[in-house]
Motif scaffolding. Sequence first.
Motif, PDB file in Angstrom:
ATOM      1  N   ASP A 368       0.857  -1.061  -0.101  1.00  0.00           N
ATOM      2  CA  ASP A 368      -0.070   0.020  -0.175  1.00  0.00           C
ATOM      3  C   ASP A 368       0.957   1.123   0.106  1.00  0.00           C
ATOM      4  OD1 ASP A 368      -1.563   2.218   0.745  1.00  0.00           O
ATOM      5  OD2 ASP A 368      -3.025   0.887   1.665  1.00  0.00           O
ATOM      6  N   GLN A 369       0.999   1.997  -1.098  1.00  0.00           N
ATOM      7  CA  GLN A 369       1.521   3.119  -1.127  1.00  0.00           C
ATOM      8  C   GLN A 369       1.537   4.059  -0.053  1.00  0.00           C
ATOM      9  OE1 GLN A 369       4.325   3.216  -3.450  1.00  0.00           O
ATOM     10  NE2 GLN A 369       4.981   4.945  -2.384  1.00  0.00           N
ATOM     11  N   GLN A 370       0.187   4.312   0.400  1.00  0.00           N
ATOM     12  CA  GLN A 370       0.019   5.452   1.049  1.00  0.00           C
ATOM     13  C   GLN A 370       0.586   4.906   2.694  1.00  0.00           C
ATOM     14  OE1 GLN A 370      -4.203   5.956   1.340  1.00  0.00           O
ATOM     15  NE2 GLN A 370      -3.965   7.790  -0.076  1.00  0.00           N
ATOM     16  N   VAL A 371       0.503   3.566   2.847  1.00  0.00           N
ATOM     17  CA  VAL A 371       1.118   3.238   4.286  1.00  0.00           C
ATOM     18  C   VAL A 371       2.692   3.318   4.132  1.00  0.00           C
ATOM     19  CG1 VAL A 371       1.645   0.960   5.461  1.00  0.00           C
ATOM     20  CG2 VAL A 371      -0.794   1.534   4.680  1.00  0.00           C
ATOM     21  N   GLN A 372       3.245   2.692   3.097  1.00  0.00           N
ATOM     22  CA  GLN A 372       4.739   3.091   2.859  1.00  0.00           C
ATOM     23  C   GLN A 372       5.071   4.581   2.971  1.00  0.00           C
ATOM     24  OE1 GLN A 372       7.386   0.684   0.398  1.00  0.00           O
ATOM     25  NE2 GLN A 372       7.232   2.431  -0.982  1.00  0.00           N
ATOM     26  N   ASP A 373       4.447   5.216   2.315  1.00  0.00           N
ATOM     27  CA  ASP A 373       4.677   6.957   2.303  1.00  0.00           C
ATOM     28  C   ASP A 373       4.660   7.247   3.890  1.00  0.00           C
ATOM     29  OD1 ASP A 373       5.147   6.733  -0.221  1.00  0.00           O
ATOM     30  OD2 ASP A 373       3.029   7.848  -0.537  1.00  0.00           O
ATOM     31  N   LYS A 374       3.708   6.786   4.555  1.00  0.00           N
ATOM     32  CA  LYS A 374       3.503   7.096   5.982  1.00  0.00           C
ATOM     33  C   LYS A 374       4.785   6.867   6.895  1.00  0.00           C
ATOM     34  CE  LYS A 374       0.882   5.752  10.137  1.00  0.00           C
ATOM     35  NZ  LYS A 374      -0.144   4.947  10.851  1.00  0.00           N
ATOM     36  N   TRP A 375       5.441   5.707   6.614  1.00  0.00           N
ATOM     37  CA  TRP A 375       6.453   5.191   7.416  1.00  0.00           C
ATOM     38  C   TRP A 375       7.756   5.964   6.903  1.00  0.00           C
ATOM     39  CZ3 TRP A 375       5.824   3.071  11.889  1.00  0.00           C
ATOM     40  CH2 TRP A 375       4.573   2.352  12.307  1.00  0.00           C
ATOM     41  N   VAL A 376       7.756   6.319   5.663  1.00  0.00           N
ATOM     42  CA  VAL A 376       9.170   6.993   5.210  1.00  0.00           C
ATOM     43  C   VAL A 376       8.945   8.268   5.904  1.00  0.00           C
ATOM     44  CG1 VAL A 376       9.854   8.076   3.234  1.00  0.00           C
ATOM     45  CG2 VAL A 376       9.110   5.734   2.982  1.00  0.00           C
ATOM     46  N   LYS A 377       7.891   9.065   6.068  1.00  0.00           N
ATOM     47  CA  LYS A 377       7.866  10.341   6.600  1.00  0.00           C
ATOM     48  C   LYS A 377       8.139  10.359   8.074  1.00  0.00           C
ATOM     49  CE  LYS A 377       4.697  14.168   7.788  1.00  0.00           C
ATOM     50  NZ  LYS A 377       3.222  14.497   7.602  1.00  0.00           N
ATOM     51  N   LEU A 378       7.894   9.173   8.768  1.00  0.00           N
ATOM     52  CA  LEU A 378       8.078   8.837   9.989  1.00  0.00           C
ATOM     53  C   LEU A 378       9.747   8.714  10.291  1.00  0.00           C
ATOM     54  CD1 LEU A 378       7.145   8.648  12.975  1.00  0.00           C
ATOM     55  CD2 LEU A 378       6.884   6.012  12.683  1.00  0.00           C
ATOM     56  N   ALA A 379      10.239   7.990   9.325  1.00  0.00           N
ATOM     57  CA  ALA A 379      11.713   7.817   9.237  1.00  0.00           C
ATOM     58  C   ALA A 379      12.513   9.065   9.130  1.00  0.00           C
ATOM     59  CB  ALA A 379      12.031   6.847   8.171  1.00  0.00           C
ATOM     60  N   PHE A 380      11.910  10.230   8.425  1.00  0.00           N
ATOM     61  CA  PHE A 380      12.520  11.419   8.305  1.00  0.00           C
ATOM     62  C   PHE A 380      12.549  12.115   9.500  1.00  0.00           C
ATOM     63  CE2 PHE A 380      12.474  10.805   3.627  1.00  0.00           C
ATOM     64  CZ  PHE A 380      13.886  11.092   3.340  1.00  0.00           C
ATOM     65  N   GLU A 381      11.075  12.156  10.188  1.00  0.00           N
ATOM     66  CA  GLU A 381      11.004  12.407  11.612  1.00  0.00           C
ATOM     67  C   GLU A 381      11.747  12.021  12.615  1.00  0.00           C
ATOM     68  OE1 GLU A 381       6.801  12.104  12.059  1.00  0.00           O
ATOM     69  OE2 GLU A 381       6.242  13.517  10.673  1.00  0.00           O
ATOM     70  N   VAL A 382      12.024  10.734  12.717  1.00  0.00           N
ATOM     71  CA  VAL A 382      13.145  10.300  13.491  1.00  0.00           C
ATOM     72  C   VAL A 382      14.510  10.749  13.490  1.00  0.00           C
ATOM     73  CG1 VAL A 382      14.229   8.090  14.185  1.00  0.00           C
ATOM     74  CG2 VAL A 382      11.729   8.179  13.986  1.00  0.00           C
ATOM     75  N   ASP A 383      14.751  10.875  12.185  1.00  0.00           N
ATOM     76  CA  ASP A 383      16.229  11.448  11.630  1.00  0.00           C
ATOM     77  C   ASP A 383      16.400  12.916  12.327  1.00  0.00           C
ATOM     78  OD1 ASP A 383      18.735  11.346  10.739  1.00  0.00           O
ATOM     79  OD2 ASP A 383      18.016  12.508   8.785  1.00  0.00           O
ATOM     80  N   GLU A 384      15.247  13.753  12.005  1.00  0.00           N
ATOM     81  CA  GLU A 384      15.300  15.035  12.530  1.00  0.00           C
ATOM     82  C   GLU A 384      15.240  15.201  14.293  1.00  0.00           C
ATOM     83  OE1 GLU A 384      11.946  17.023  11.036  1.00  0.00           O
ATOM     84  OE2 GLU A 384      12.609  16.732   9.029  1.00  0.00           O
ATOM     85  N   SER A 385      14.847  14.324  14.578  1.00  0.00           N
ATOM     86  CA  SER A 385      14.656  14.320  16.215  1.00  0.00           C
ATOM     87  C   SER A 385      16.125  13.628  16.792  1.00  0.00           C
ATOM     88  CB  SER A 385      13.701  13.252  16.813  1.00  0.00           C
ATOM     89  OG  SER A 385      12.475  13.769  16.459  1.00  0.00           O
ATOM     90  N   VAL A 386      16.669  12.734  16.204  1.00  0.00           N
ATOM     91  CA  VAL A 386      17.797  12.576  16.724  1.00  0.00           C
ATOM     92  C   VAL A 386      18.937  13.403  16.393  1.00  0.00           C
ATOM     93  CG1 VAL A 386      19.719  10.694  16.084  1.00  0.00           C
ATOM     94  CG2 VAL A 386      17.493  10.123  16.138  1.00  0.00           C
ATOM     95  N   THR A 387      18.967  14.000  15.134  1.00  0.00           N
ATOM     96  CA  THR A 387      19.892  15.254  14.835  1.00  0.00           C
ATOM     97  C   THR A 387      19.911  16.297  15.933  1.00  0.00           C
ATOM     98  OG1 THR A 387      19.831  14.459  12.603  1.00  0.00           O
ATOM     99  CG2 THR A 387      20.615  16.602  13.182  1.00  0.00           C
ATOM    100  N   GLN A 388      18.708  16.651  16.216  1.00  0.00           N
ATOM    101  CA  GLN A 388      18.477  17.707  17.257  1.00  0.00           C
ATOM    102  C   GLN A 388      18.910  17.242  18.494  1.00  0.00           C
ATOM    103  OE1 GLN A 388      14.274  18.638  17.733  1.00  0.00           O
ATOM    104  NE2 GLN A 388      14.656  20.591  18.821  1.00  0.00           N
ATOM    105  N   ALA A 389      18.773  16.191  19.042  1.00  0.00           N
ATOM    106  CA  ALA A 389      19.146  15.647  20.352  1.00  0.00           C
ATOM    107  C   ALA A 389      20.713  15.742  20.179  1.00  0.00           C
ATOM    108  CB  ALA A 389      18.618  14.297  20.613  1.00  0.00           C
ATOM    109  N   VAL A 390      21.583  15.295  19.138  1.00  0.00           N
ATOM    110  CA  VAL A 390      22.806  15.338  19.083  1.00  0.00           C
ATOM    111  C   VAL A 390      23.525  16.681  19.107  1.00  0.00           C
ATOM    112  CG1 VAL A 390      24.819  14.695  17.845  1.00  0.00           C
ATOM    113  CG2 VAL A 390      23.037  13.073  18.028  1.00  0.00           C
TER     114      VAL A 390
END
Length: 445
Positions: A368-390
């Motif tokens: 399901d492309q929409q489902v995949q897009d949702k988790w791709v977006k979440l992966a980028f959000e996790v990356d932003e949060s980790v970068t901010q924490a560092v």
Amino acid sequence: DEQDYTTRMVKRFGDDQDPLKMLIVIDKLLTGFDEPKNAVLYIDKPLKEHNLIQAIARVNRLHAKKQFGLLIDYRGILAELDTTLGKYQDLASRTQGGYDIDDIQGLYEQMSTEYKRLPQLYKTLWAIFDGVKNKQDIEQLRQVLVPRMEDRDGELVDINLKTRDDFYEALTNFTSCLKVALQSATFFEDKSFTDADRRHYKETVKQLSNLRQLVKQDTGDTVDYDAYADQVKKLLDKHVVGVEVREPGGAYEVGKMGQQKKEEWTEEKTRNETDIIKTRVTKMIEQELLDDPYAQEEFSRLLRKVIEEAEKLFDHPLKQYMLFQEFSEQVEQRRLDDVPDVFDGNRLAQAYFGLFKQVLPEVFTVTDQQVQDKWVKLAFEVDESVTQAVAENSINPQNIEADIRKKLLPMLFKEAKGVGAGMDQARKLVEKVVQITRVGLGKAS
């Protein structure tokens, strides 16, 4: 002041950068002087018993660039060494420097007879290549030593590792013995060794030292001028010389010298290059994908599949090579069919997406492309949060992991709960993100 002068000279002698390389002493430094790199002692004075033992101790200290110490005896006093050691055995403590005196036996050899070990060391060295038909063919010799990965009980192991270690040890022993022999007059006076023998021994060191360097490159080891390489370089510079100069047969483009089309490779070279790529890609998966557990798991599985396919192509070595070459490029670029190419080189975001596939596999069972897009977006959000924490904890890096947990746990629990998972999966995801961060910070440092 004599004491001050002696102290300064000893300090200079121990400094690798100081040009002072030799000390000449009279009734000095037999005790209280311990310089591990001291390799040669010239004796031109009568010494016996305790003083003789003390003199020997000046060159028997361990040092990374020293395999043994040399005693150059101008007075014939070393002939009494066995007698001296025998007398020490009668001492009540029976110790010297903390070791039983029996341990000293056999730890010294006459330099003038050391060369007699050469034939056996030579035989041991070449025994490693017993199965090689043409021992002048570098590719045939290389094939014995090149890394060769095989599956043993589900684990990929290098079956040539022990052979390489044996080769390194045998070559070091032979080279060290030859170095001593070439400094001994008796080696040149002994009629059982011809000039051709001595020349062949030197050529053997040159040939197999070149092979050693090539194999070090094959295995991905750092090729540097270690103690062994430095000794060999000096030996070759001093004892192995050219015999003729020829006029050039034409002009060569330096950047292309030594290059050969793959189609022109011999079968031995093709198989060697294939084994090298196989080893390199195995190390790449094991070491360079530590920051992407999902990619590491998937490429490990795919590697076994590629090995199985390569076995079917045994009679076509070039096809085997191309198969591993293509797979190596795939691993290097971290290209997986089930991971979208939207990450555009953001390997950390891609790694976090892989974590979702590992911890929450049921989410991705339905395409399901929409489902995949949702988790791709979440992966980028996790990356932003980790970068901010560092970034926010750069001054106090010990707080980075706690801040990551604080930022990510609520976010990931919400998403996990939305797909029927719970806090356990959310915590597992957070800890895997923390582990990836540790790897990244470790590489950066």
